[in-house]
Design an enzyme around this catalytic site. Structure first.
Site, short mmCIF file in Angstrom:
data_model
loop_
_atom_site.label_atom_id
_atom_site.label_comp_id
_atom_site.label_asym_id
_atom_site.label_seq_id
_atom_site.Cartn_x
_atom_site.Cartn_y
_atom_site.Cartn_z
N GLY A 171 0.12 -0.85 0.44
CA GLY A 171 -0.14 0.26 -0.28
C GLY A 171 0.43 1.36 0.39
O GLY A 171 0.26 2.66 0.47
N ARG A 298 7.39 -15.64 -4.07
CA ARG A 298 7.56 -17.01 -2.77
C ARG A 298 6.27 -17.28 -2.17
O ARG A 298 4.87 -17.54 -2.61
CB ARG A 298 8.07 -16.28 -1.44
CG ARG A 298 6.70 -14.79 -1.14
CD ARG A 298 6.70 -14.26 -0.75
NE ARG A 298 6.52 -12.58 -1.32
CZ ARG A 298 5.24 -12.40 -0.80
NH1 ARG A 298 4.86 -13.52 -0.10
NH2 ARG A 298 4.16 -11.03 -0.31
#
Length: 395
Positions: A171, A298
């Protein structure tokens, strides 16, 4: 490639504990790394060996790639699992591991690098035929867009729109712009925020998708050209652009949508020569149109909900792929059963804006019960330090 024998986990907390458990069950020897603040941590206690990689005061201890490689050399580890956060999406770390003659339990560095750029990954996904949010990524393959180019592009895209840091996440460097007169000021702020957070002030523009759901697909690929998707997770419940509740399957996703998104995610993985576990994040609008958002190269914090509904151990899959073996299941063998929800347990003070809390955890007793899973890196008596993320557990 053949069998790997000793795994160093370049991480801390619950993810380190989680990886150690599967690695041990598969017969690996395990090596923990720790900062002085974590000398008595659970992941250190559970590993077969542990190496100190830095002082308590430095949160960056776990970012010290040289110290981690040195620890691997000292202990004779032949492979390194990065967990998530820290160095998990750092292409130069993945490359350094390979150059040291060790195996990185994760994708090739060029896939990490491509997906780390919101701008380059979006262009690559468009070329691979994956739907993307209408927007502007800058002129061709060159550098990012100038302020003027962004302002011109915004006229074509229309409002409301999102400004995003190309290198960003969490964000930061992200701003919702409702109208043209707010744009120039927001570009300036987003650039300085992005520069501060990521050392890179490149921005892209995207049309703001209204009432979106955040749905991500778990993908897996091996070195033999196989790639599959293991259903989706709905991560729409967020706070400050951070996920707090995740569930699988999504109550919003139909079987047709699941198949379409799954196939798009597999296309994305194959397009960048992917290996191992990855998550392709999509925005889905209220009419069930979906758009590529980004790919996380990941294992995700919320991987347990996928494990619970598929009955698969994703860390075991990661280690299989790292050993050069084919994926254990074909697409038509993957079944989704039941429903799982994950919530994150934080040391925070709700009364003062959910600020992180520190101090001794006098009593920590996870509840027992059917269908309850706890992933945690703490136990009673542990100290929650100011140096790291305040997440204590996932339930």
């Amino acid at each position: 490639m053949g069998m790997l024998k000793k795994l160093l986990i370049a991480n801390r907390g619950e993810i380190a504990v989680r990886v150690i458990q599967t690695a041990k069950a598969l017969g690996y020897r395990t090596v923990a790394v720790y900062s002085e603040a974590d000398a008595n941590a659970l992941h250190v206690e559970q590993a077969d060996e542990a190496v100190c990689i830095g002082p308590a005061q430095v949160a960056a201890s776990y970012l010290n790639a040289d110290a981690i490689l040195d620890a691997a050399k000292k202990t004779g580890a032949d492979c390194i699992h990065p967990g998530y956060g820290f160095l998990s999406e750092n292409a130069s770390f993945a490359k350094a591991i390979k150059q040291a003659g060790l195996t990185f339990v994760g994708p090739p560095e060029n896939a990490i690098e491509l997906m780390g750029s919101k701008r380059r990954s979006k262009i690559a996904m468009q070329e691979a035929g994956v739907p993307v949010v209408p927007g502007y990524e800058g002129p061709g393959k060159g550098n990012g867009a100038s302020d003027d180019e962004l302002i011109t592009a915004a006229k074509d895209i229309g409002y409301p729109l999102m400004l995003k840091a190309s290198a960003g996440g969490g964000g930061r460097g992200m701003r919702l712009v409702e109208s043209e007169n707010e744009l120039a000021d927001n570009i300036k702020r987003a650039r300085s925020e992005a520069k501060q957070a990521f050392g890179d002030d490149e921005l892209i523009i995207e049309k703001a998708v209204i009432e979106p759901r955040h749905v991500e697909i778990q993908v897996f690929a091996d070195r033999h050209g196989n790639a599959v998707y293991l259903g989706e997770r709905d991560c729409s419940v967020q706070r400050r652009h951070q996920k707090v509740v995740e569930e699988a399957p999504s109550p919003f996703v139909t079987p047709e949508l699941r198949k379409a998104m799954g196939e798009a995610a597999v296309k994305a993985a194959l397009a960048c020569g992917y290996e191992g576990a990855g998550t392709v994040e999509f925005l889905v609008d209220k009419d069930r149109n979906f758009y590529f958002l980004e790919m996380n190269t990941r294992l995700q914090v919320e991987h347990p909900v996928t494990e619970l509904i598929t009955g698969q151990d994703l860390v075991a899959w990661q280690l299989m792929v790292a050993e050069g073996r084919p994926l254990p299941l074909a697409q038509d063998e993957i079944e989704l059963n039941g429903h799982a929800i994950e919530v994150r347990l934080y040391a925070e003070d709700p009364a003062s804006g959910f600020t992180p809390q520190t101090g001794t955890l006098h009593q920590f007793t996870p509840a027992e019960g059917d269908g309850l899973r706890y992933d945690t890196g703490v136990r009673s008596g542990d100290v929650v330090s100011p140096h790291y993320d305040p997440m204590l557990a996932k339930v």
